[in-house]
Design a protein around this motif. Structure first.
Motif, PDB file in Angstrom:
ATOM      1  N   THR A  64      34.327  38.228  78.126  1.00 32.04           N
ATOM      2  CA  THR A  64      35.262  38.553  79.006  1.00 32.04           C
ATOM      3  C   THR A  64      35.982  39.852  78.963  1.00 32.04           C
ATOM      4  OG1 THR A  64      37.202  37.534  77.798  1.00 32.04           O
ATOM      5  CG2 THR A  64      35.993  36.126  79.317  1.00 32.04           C
ATOM      6  N   LEU A  65      35.601  40.700  78.293  1.00 34.41           N
ATOM      7  CA  LEU A  65      35.957  42.100  77.986  1.00 34.41           C
ATOM      8  C   LEU A  65      35.019  43.138  78.417  1.00 34.41           C
ATOM      9  CD1 LEU A  65      37.337  41.752  74.323  1.00 34.41           C
ATOM     10  CD2 LEU A  65      38.817  41.324  76.327  1.00 34.41           C
ATOM     11  N   ALA A  66      35.848  44.223  79.071  1.00 38.83           N
ATOM     12  CA  ALA A  66      34.959  45.386  79.162  1.00 38.83           C
ATOM     13  C   ALA A  66      34.005  45.683  77.859  1.00 38.83           C
ATOM     14  CB  ALA A  66      35.806  46.421  79.804  1.00 38.83           C
ATOM     15  N   PHE A  67      32.886  46.492  78.142  1.00 37.75           N
ATOM     16  CA  PHE A  67      32.060  46.775  77.021  1.00 37.75           C
ATOM     17  C   PHE A  67      32.892  47.556  75.827  1.00 37.75           C
ATOM     18  CE2 PHE A  67      29.475  49.941  74.813  1.00 37.75           C
ATOM     19  CZ  PHE A  67      28.568  48.993  74.159  1.00 37.75           C
ATOM     20  N   GLU A  68      33.640  48.659  76.319  1.00 42.10           N
ATOM     21  CA  GLU A  68      34.326  49.707  75.316  1.00 42.10           C
ATOM     22  C   GLU A  68      35.319  48.593  74.441  1.00 42.10           C
ATOM     23  OE1 GLU A  68      36.989  53.508  75.326  1.00 42.10           O
ATOM     24  OE2 GLU A  68      35.274  53.396  76.442  1.00 42.10           O
ATOM     25  N   GLU A  69      36.075  47.857  75.284  1.00 41.86           N
ATOM     26  CA  GLU A  69      37.136  47.156  74.686  1.00 41.86           C
ATOM     27  C   GLU A  69      36.260  46.032  73.574  1.00 41.86           C
ATOM     28  OE1 GLU A  69      40.906  44.340  75.902  1.00 41.86           O
ATOM     29  OE2 GLU A  69      39.631  45.038  77.391  1.00 41.86           O
ATOM     30  N   ALA A  70      35.458  45.280  74.232  1.00 37.36           N
ATOM     31  CA  ALA A  70      34.703  44.362  73.153  1.00 37.36           C
ATOM     32  C   ALA A  70      34.073  45.158  72.058  1.00 37.36           C
ATOM     33  CB  ALA A  70      33.434  43.772  74.034  1.00 37.36           C
ATOM     34  N   ASP A  71      33.421  46.239  72.230  1.00 38.45           N
ATOM     35  CA  ASP A  71      32.808  47.267  71.009  1.00 38.45           C
ATOM     36  C   ASP A  71      33.909  47.428  70.072  1.00 38.45           C
ATOM     37  OD1 ASP A  71      30.643  48.514  69.912  1.00 38.45           O
ATOM     38  OD2 ASP A  71      31.701  50.544  70.651  1.00 38.45           O
TER      39      ASP A  71
END
Length: 75
Positions: free
Chosen positions: A6-13
């Motif tokens: 559910t998170l944007a890629f950068e936030e998930a990373d």
């Protein structure tokens, strides 16, 4: 981990790096690494970017450490 999709890629990373590598893996590895370094007394600790328990162990034991980037070109 269920939130990652559910998170944007950068936030998930950032979450994975912070929680998995920075906290969970480090906490799990730290006791064994401290025991190993105390028993073995190496001249140098070679550490990888995402592995933080070896950094904490080397600094606590006042053993020099070298940072290598294994596979960082893949990221």
């Amino acid at each position: 981990m269920g939130r990652l999709l559910t998170l944007a890629f950068e936030e998930a990373d950032n979450l994975v790096v912070r929680e998995v590598f920075g906290r969970i893996d480090a906490q799990a590895a730290l006791p064994s690494l401290l025991e190993t370094v105390e028993r073995w007394r190496p001249d140098l600790v070679l550490r990888e970017s995402a592995e933080l328990a070896s950094l904490a162990t080397a600094e606590r034991a006042e053993v020099p450490h070298v940072h290598v980037c294994i596979g960082m070109h893949e990221i």
